[in-house]
Design a protein around this motif. Structure first.
Motif, PDB file in Angstrom:
ATOM      1  N   GLY A 117       5.678   9.365 -16.001  1.00 11.28           N
ATOM      2  CA  GLY A 117       4.469   9.370 -15.177  1.00 11.28           C
ATOM      3  C   GLY A 117       3.533   8.232 -15.530  1.00 11.28           C
ATOM      4  N   LEU A 118       3.406   7.932 -16.822  1.00 16.86           N
ATOM      5  CA  LEU A 118       2.567   6.814 -17.249  1.00 16.86           C
ATOM      6  C   LEU A 118       3.091   5.492 -16.705  1.00 16.86           C
ATOM      7  N   ALA A 119       4.411   5.303 -16.776  1.00 18.38           N
ATOM      8  CA  ALA A 119       5.003   4.067 -16.256  1.00 18.38           C
ATOM      9  C   ALA A 119       4.782   3.936 -14.762  1.00 18.38           C
ATOM     10  N   LEU A 120       4.949   5.037 -14.039  1.00 15.79           N
ATOM     11  CA  LEU A 120       4.728   4.984 -12.590  1.00 15.79           C
ATOM     12  C   LEU A 120       3.256   4.710 -12.269  1.00 15.79           C
ATOM     13  N   GLY A 121       2.356   5.265 -13.092  1.00 17.61           N
ATOM     14  CA  GLY A 121       0.938   4.991 -12.878  1.00 17.61           C
ATOM     15  C   GLY A 121       0.597   3.523 -13.099  1.00 17.61           C
ATOM     16  N   ILE A 122       1.196   2.931 -14.135  1.00 18.63           N
ATOM     17  CA  ILE A 122       0.975   1.501 -14.386  1.00 18.63           C
ATOM     18  C   ILE A 122       1.510   0.672 -13.230  1.00 18.63           C
ATOM     19  N   TRP A 123       2.684   1.038 -12.741  1.00 13.87           N
ATOM     20  CA  TRP A 123       3.249   0.318 -11.592  1.00 13.87           C
ATOM     21  C   TRP A 123       2.334   0.408 -10.373  1.00 13.87           C
ATOM     22  N   ALA A 124       1.813   1.629 -10.128  1.00 14.37           N
ATOM     23  CA  ALA A 124       0.974   1.836  -8.941  1.00 14.37           C
ATOM     24  C   ALA A 124      -0.321   1.038  -9.022  1.00 14.37           C
ATOM     25  N   LEU A 125      -0.853   0.848 -10.223  1.00 16.66           N
ATOM     26  CA  LEU A 125      -2.119   0.135 -10.395  1.00 16.66           C
ATOM     27  C   LEU A 125      -1.930  -1.358 -10.626  1.00 16.66           C
ATOM     28  N   SER A 126      -0.691  -1.769 -10.884  1.00 12.84           N
ATOM     29  CA  SER A 126      -0.450  -3.175 -11.181  1.00 12.84           C
ATOM     30  C   SER A 126      -0.461  -3.994  -9.897  1.00 12.84           C
ATOM     31  N   LYS A 127      -1.071  -5.141  -9.958  1.00 15.22           N
ATOM     32  CA  LYS A 127      -1.089  -6.032  -8.801  1.00 15.22           C
ATOM     33  C   LYS A 127       0.280  -6.647  -8.563  1.00 15.22           C
ATOM     34  N   ARG A 128       0.967  -6.950  -9.665  1.00 14.44           N
ATOM     35  CA  ARG A 128       2.294  -7.557  -9.530  1.00 14.44           C
ATOM     36  C   ARG A 128       3.343  -6.526  -9.115  1.00 14.44           C
ATOM     37  N   GLY A 129       3.093  -5.295  -9.473  1.00 19.08           N
ATOM     38  CA  GLY A 129       4.024  -4.245  -9.069  1.00 19.08           C
ATOM     39  C   GLY A 129       5.220  -4.105  -9.971  1.00 19.08           C
ATOM     40  N   HIS A 130       5.268  -4.904 -11.034  1.00 22.30           N
ATOM     41  CA  HIS A 130       6.393  -4.754 -11.950  1.00 22.30           C
ATOM     42  C   HIS A 130       5.977  -5.314 -13.299  1.00 22.30           C
ATOM     43  N   GLY A 131       6.793  -5.137 -14.288  1.00 23.18           N
ATOM     44  CA  GLY A 131       6.501  -5.610 -15.632  1.00 23.18           C
ATOM     45  C   GLY A 131       7.475  -5.016 -16.615  1.00 23.18           C
ATOM     46  N   GLY A 132       7.622  -5.692 -17.756  1.00 27.55           N
ATOM     47  CA  GLY A 132       8.593  -5.244 -18.744  1.00 27.55           C
ATOM     48  C   GLY A 132       8.230  -3.925 -19.376  1.00 27.55           C
ATOM     49  N   LEU A 133       6.938  -3.745 -19.730  1.00 32.61           N
ATOM     50  CA  LEU A 133       6.531  -2.517 -20.408  1.00 32.61           C
ATOM     51  C   LEU A 133       6.699  -1.279 -19.539  1.00 32.61           C
ATOM     52  N   PRO A 134       6.150  -1.222 -18.325  1.00 32.40           N
ATOM     53  CA  PRO A 134       6.354  -0.017 -17.508  1.00 32.40           C
ATOM     54  C   PRO A 134       7.812   0.235 -17.168  1.00 32.40           C
ATOM     55  N   MET A 183       0.825  -1.213   0.000  1.00 29.94           N
ATOM     56  CA  MET A 183       0.000   0.000   0.000  1.00 29.94           C
ATOM     57  C   MET A 183       0.865   1.271   0.000  1.00 29.94           C
ATOM     58  N   ILE A 184       1.897   1.265   0.863  1.00 26.50           N
ATOM     59  CA  ILE A 184       2.787   2.430   0.916  1.00 26.50           C
ATOM     60  C   ILE A 184       3.513   2.601  -0.406  1.00 26.50           C
ATOM     61  N   ARG A 185       3.941   1.454  -0.986  1.00 25.72           N
ATOM     62  CA  ARG A 185       4.667   1.523  -2.256  1.00 25.72           C
ATOM     63  C   ARG A 185       3.783   2.130  -3.343  1.00 25.72           C
ATOM     64  N   ARG A 186       2.529   1.695  -3.392  1.00 24.65           N
ATOM     65  CA  ARG A 186       1.621   2.218  -4.396  1.00 24.65           C
ATOM     66  C   ARG A 186       1.338   3.697  -4.187  1.00 24.65           C
ATOM     67  N   ALA A 187       1.224   4.097  -2.920  1.00 25.23           N
ATOM     68  CA  ALA A 187       0.989   5.513  -2.629  1.00 25.23           C
ATOM     69  C   ALA A 187       2.163   6.372  -3.091  1.00 25.23           C
ATOM     70  N   LEU A 188       3.382   5.892  -2.817  1.00 22.02           N
ATOM     71  CA  LEU A 188       4.566   6.631  -3.243  1.00 22.02           C
ATOM     72  C   LEU A 188       4.661   6.695  -4.769  1.00 22.02           C
ATOM     73  N   LEU A 189       4.371   5.574  -5.433  1.00 22.08           N
ATOM     74  CA  LEU A 189       4.402   5.559  -6.887  1.00 22.08           C
ATOM     75  C   LEU A 189       3.342   6.502  -7.457  1.00 22.08           C
ATOM     76  N   GLY A 190       2.170   6.549  -6.806  1.00 20.22           N
ATOM     77  CA  GLY A 190       1.132   7.469  -7.253  1.00 20.22           C
ATOM     78  C   GLY A 190       1.567   8.920  -7.109  1.00 20.22           C
ATOM     79  N   ILE A 191       2.234   9.236  -6.000  1.00 22.79           N
ATOM     80  CA  ILE A 191       2.731  10.604  -5.790  1.00 22.79           C
ATOM     81  C   ILE A 191       3.772  10.962  -6.847  1.00 22.79           C
ATOM     82  N   PHE A 192       4.718  10.043  -7.084  1.00 27.04           N
ATOM     83  CA  PHE A 192       5.743  10.287  -8.096  1.00 27.04           C
ATOM     84  C   PHE A 192       5.116  10.428  -9.480  1.00 27.04           C
TER      85      PHE A 192
END
Length: 248
Positions: free
Chosen positions: A118-135, A1-10
Motif C-alpha cells: 500500500g505504501l508503494a502504491l501511495g508513492i506511485w499515486a503521488l509521484s509526478k514521474r509515476g515510477h521509481g526504483g524505491l516504490p 489522472m485515471i492511473r493515479r486514481a486507480l493506484l490510490g484505490i489499490f
C-alpha cells in the motif's frame, strides 16, 4: 489522472487488507498450516508411544539358568530400532513446531507485506514521474510477503492432498498394523503387558523393523513436503515472476 486514481484505490485496498483480522486468504493459509501441525502431532504421539514401549521392553530382565547366575536383558536387541524411532520422533516434533510458528506468524507477516504494498502504491499515486526504483522494490517485496506466501500455502492444500494422500494413507496403515497392540494397558486391556506379551510384540517389531522404519520415514517425508518443499516450490515460482516484473 485515471492511473493515479486507480493506484490510490489499490493503495486503500491494500492498507485495508493489512489491517483486517479476518483476511480470508491468510485464514485459509493458517488453516492449512494448522491441519499439517495436527497431523504431525498425531504422528508424534504414535512415535513416542512406540518409543516408550521399546524403552520399557529393553529393561526387562530375565533370570539365567543354573549354569550362570544373574540376569539378562534379551530385548536389548531392540535398541537400534528404539534409537531410530526416537530420532524420527524428534524430526516430526520439529516439523510440528515449525508449522505452528508458520501458522501464528503468517498473519503479521502478511499484514506487513500488504502495508508495504500500500505504501508503494501511495508513492506511485503521488509521484509526478509515476515510477521509481524505491516504490517498485517496495511493491515487489510487500506483494511477496503479503500475497505470495499465504497464496503458496492456500494452493498447496489441494495439491498436497492429491500428490501425497495415497502415500500417506498406505504408510499409516502399515504403521498402525505393526503398532496396533503397542500402547500398554489401553491396547492390551486393563492389565499391563507381561513378559510374554512384550516378547510377542517385540518379536513382531523386530521382524518388521525395516518395513516400520520405511513407513515412518515416508510419513515424515510427507509432512516435510506438505509444509516446506511444496510451498517453497510455489513461492520460488512466484518469486521469479515478481522479480521479472519488478525489473521491467
Amino acid at each position: 489522472m485515471i492511473r493515479r486514481a486507480l493506484l490510490g484505490i489499490f493503495c486503500v485496498l491494500a492498507l485495508t487488507a493489512a489491517l483486517l483480522r479476518d483476511n480470508p486468504v491468510v485464514n485459509a493459509a493458517q488453516g492449512y498450516a494448522a491441519d499439517v501441525a495436527t497431523t504431525a502431532a498425531a504422528s508424534y504421539v504414535t512415535l513416542r508411544t512406540l518409543n516408550a514401549f521399546l524403552s520399557t521392553a529393553q529393561e526387562i530382565e530375565v533370570g539365567l539358568s543354573f549354569i550362570a547366575s544373574g540376569s539378562a536383558r534379551p530385548l536389548k536387541v531392540l535398541e537400534p530400532i528404539d534409537d531410530t524411532v526416537e530420532r524420527i520422533a524428534g524430526l516430526v516434533f520439529g516439523v510440528m513446531v515449525a508449522t505452528g510458528v508458520i501458522a501464528v506468524a503468517l498473519g503479521p507477516v502478511s499484514a506487513i507485506g500488504l502495508g508495504l504494498l500500500g505504501l508503494a502504491l501511495g508513492i506511485w499515486a503521488l509521484s509526478k514521474r509515476g515510477h521509481g526504483g524505491l516504490p517498485r522494490r517496495l511493491a515487489w517485496y510487500g506483494g511477496f510477503l503479503g500475497l505470495a506466501l499465504p497464496m503458496a500455502l492456500v494452493v498447496s492444500e489441494p495439491l498436497a492432498g492429491t500428490l501425497t494422500e495415497g502415500v500417506y494413507g498406505r504408510n499409516m496403515e502399515v504403521i498402525e498394523e505393526i503398532t496396533a497392540r503397542v500402547g500398554g494397558s489401553e491396547a492390551l486391556g486393563e492389565e499391563e503387558p507381561g513378559l510374554t506379551e512384550y516378547r510377542q510384540l517385540a518379536s513382531n517389531l523386530w521382524s518388521r523393523a525395516d518395513e516400520l522404519i520405511g513407513a515412518l520415514l515416508a510419513v515424515l517425508g510427507v509432512h516435510v513436503f506438505r509444509i516446506f518443499l511444496l510451498p517453497l516450490l510455489l513461492v520460488g515460482g512466484l518469486f521469479v515472476v515478481a522479480r521479472h516484473y519488478a525489473r521491467d
